[in-house]
Write an enzyme that holds these catalytic residues in place. Structure first.
Site, PDB file in Angstrom:
ATOM      1  N   HIS A  89     -23.063  14.748   0.881  1.00 28.38           N
ATOM      2  CA  HIS A  89     -22.828  15.094  -0.517  1.00 28.38           C
ATOM      3  C   HIS A  89     -21.773  16.190  -0.580  1.00 28.38           C
ATOM      4  CE1 HIS A  89     -23.651  16.183  -4.704  1.00 28.38           C
ATOM      5  NE2 HIS A  89     -23.644  17.460  -4.299  1.00 28.38           N
TER       6      HIS A  89
ATOM      7  N   LYS B 267       0.829  -1.208   0.000  1.00 29.37           N
ATOM      8  CA  LYS B 267       0.000   0.000   0.000  1.00 29.37           C
ATOM      9  C   LYS B 267       0.864   1.258   0.000  1.00 29.37           C
ATOM     10  CE  LYS B 267      -3.122  -2.979   0.103  1.00 29.37           C
ATOM     11  NZ  LYS B 267      -2.179  -4.107   0.094  1.00 29.37           N
TER      12      LYS B 267
ATOM     13  N   HIS C 273      -7.158  -8.390   8.721  1.00 29.66           N
ATOM     14  CA  HIS C 273      -8.176  -7.907   9.655  1.00 29.66           C
ATOM     15  C   HIS C 273      -9.016  -9.049  10.216  1.00 29.66           C
ATOM     16  CE1 HIS C 273      -9.527  -7.326   5.446  1.00 29.66           C
ATOM     17  NE2 HIS C 273     -10.680  -7.832   5.859  1.00 29.66           N
TER      18      HIS C 273
END
Length: 441
Positions: free
Chosen positions: A428, A48, A308
């Protein structure tokens, strides 16, 4: 005598030890190699980091494509490798300090069971007595005869993370998360990628429509794609790699072999505690027990090979030992992600799981999402699977859809109805509003 001994200090073992410290259990954590396990040292964390460092290349390309400008980003690979080393080292120190704060005894050694209440440390030649044991030894790269790593031209997913010189051509065997993520990193830095997959599509564990979207992106990036292609052997000549398929030979500068992982269960004394493996994995019951007082968590039990999931299982087992939990662990809703671009998420049921069953699908494209469009990356979609008017699965492919995974997990776990969706306001502009649109279609 220890209340708990834990073999393996990856995400599962670390979280188990941390939870044990919080529960005031006398605990020993044994790690043969490095704290953090595969994930921190040679897995999800460095990959990552690499994808994050090269993400500007992807965005510049997208903004150039929609004629907003031009640009170039030169990444210093040597600086990236140095940052990786420093980040891993700092995290290992932080892990050790946190565990010591909770009085966890840490042993850098190999733990081998002598019997069901005693474990021997191989290097130090001492024995530890325990009431409960947790096996969290994880997995290692799968090695197949004829495809062995040489650490130079034929590389494992661990070895390739050390490359400073970017190969002009890179063949990748396996199109799961490891192959796709590392392929994107090297592709962004200029490598010509040749992706080889024995099955008929990329990311074959995902639903076909997800694979189709990934396929479209890889074709656009001009990857050479070989599906339904089994590798017979790999040979080396004149410092070049030759991958022999059934009907052709592919030539490359380097080859990444990413065709799965196998559990680390050999030579830890399982025969002394009457535990038989199944294809190397340790069978467990619904309480993650391999026997009366011995548990197996994470990759090593083969239930869900995700960091996880291992961490969650580790915490659960400790609560069970501490009498803070009495419910079975399974069934459990476990989310998964593939990173890079496009990202992929999946939680709950997939269409592949529902053959012969009645279900409905609602789906929306990301082309109209303002956040995706702001980055010029509107490809992909969000899909919701329904049974009996309840959400049983959510998957998505596209720009930064991993940001949706926790909310998606909650929705699937609670089996939301459309009425429950309407109880909440989705902000939004966000990716989340496209999830809401998919839920209310």
């Amino acid at each position: 005598m220890y209340d708990v001994v834990i073999i393996g200090a990856g995400p599962g073992g670390y979280q188990a030890a941390l939870e044990a410290g919080k529960q005031d259990l006398k605990t020993a954590l044994i790690e043969e190699k490095k704290l953090g396990g595969t994930c921190l040292n040679v897995g999800c964390i460095p990959t990552k980091l690499f994808l994050g460092a090269t993400e500007p290349i992807e965005e510049i390309k997208s903004l150039t494509r929609i004629r907003l400008g031009k640009g170039h980003f030169d990444l210093s690979v040597s600086a990236l490798l140095k940052r990786k080393k420093n980040l891993i080292s700092a995290t290992q120190k932080a892990i050790a300090q946190t565990l010591k704060k909770f009085n966890i005894d840490i042993f850098q050694d190999k733990g081998i069971f002598e019997n069901k209440t005693t474990l021997k440390l191989q290097k130090q030649n001492i024995s530890l007595s325990f009431k409960n044991a947790i096996i969290a030894t994880g997995t290692s790269e799968r090695v197949i005869p004829g495809l062995e790593f040489d650490g130079n031209l034929i590389l494992s997913s661990s070895q390739i993370l050390e490359l400073e010189d970017i190969p002009p051509t890179l063949a990748i065997i396996g199109s799961g998360p490891i192959g796709l993520e590392l392929g994107q990193y090297f592709s962004r830095l200029g490598s010509k990628i040749m992706l080889i997959e024995a099955l008929d599509r990329p990311a074959p564990l995902e639903d076909p429509d997800i694979s189709k979207e990934i396929f479209k992106h890889l074709k656009k990036e001009k990857w050479e794609l070989y599906f339904k292609s089994k590798v017979k052997k790999i040979t080396i000549k004149d410092k070049r790699v030759f991958i022999h398929l059934e009907n052709e030979i592919i030539e490359a500068d380097k080859c990444l072999v990413a065709i799965g992982r196998l559990p680390n269960t050999k030579n830890i004394g399982l025969e002394k505690i009457d535990i038989a493996t199944n294809k190397g994995f340790i069978p467990v019951d619904n309480y993650l027990k391999a026997s009366k007082n011995i548990f197996a968590i994470g990759d090593v039990n083969g239930k869900a090979m995700l960091a996880h999931a291992a961490a969650d299982q580790g915490e659960y087992v400790i609560r069970l030992i501490a009498n803070k939990e009495n419910s079975p662990y399974f069934p459990k809703t476990i989310p998964s992600c593939i990173y890079g671009f496009p990202e992929v998420i999946s939680v709950g049921k997939k269409e592949l799981d529902l053959k012969g069953q009645e279900y409905n699908i609602t789906k929306v494209p990301l082309i109209s999402n303002p956040i995706a469009q702001a980055h010029g990356l509107g490809n992909g979609f969000i899909k919701v699977i329904w049974q009996k008017k309840q959400v049983v699965g959510i998957s998505a492919v596209g720009f930064r859809v991993s940001h949706l995974i926790t909310l998606a997990t909650i929705i699937v776990n609670q089996k939301w109805t459309k009425a429950q969706v309407r109880e909440h306001i989705f902000a939004h502009p966000t990716l989340d509003e496209s999830l809401k649109e998919a839920l209310l279609q």
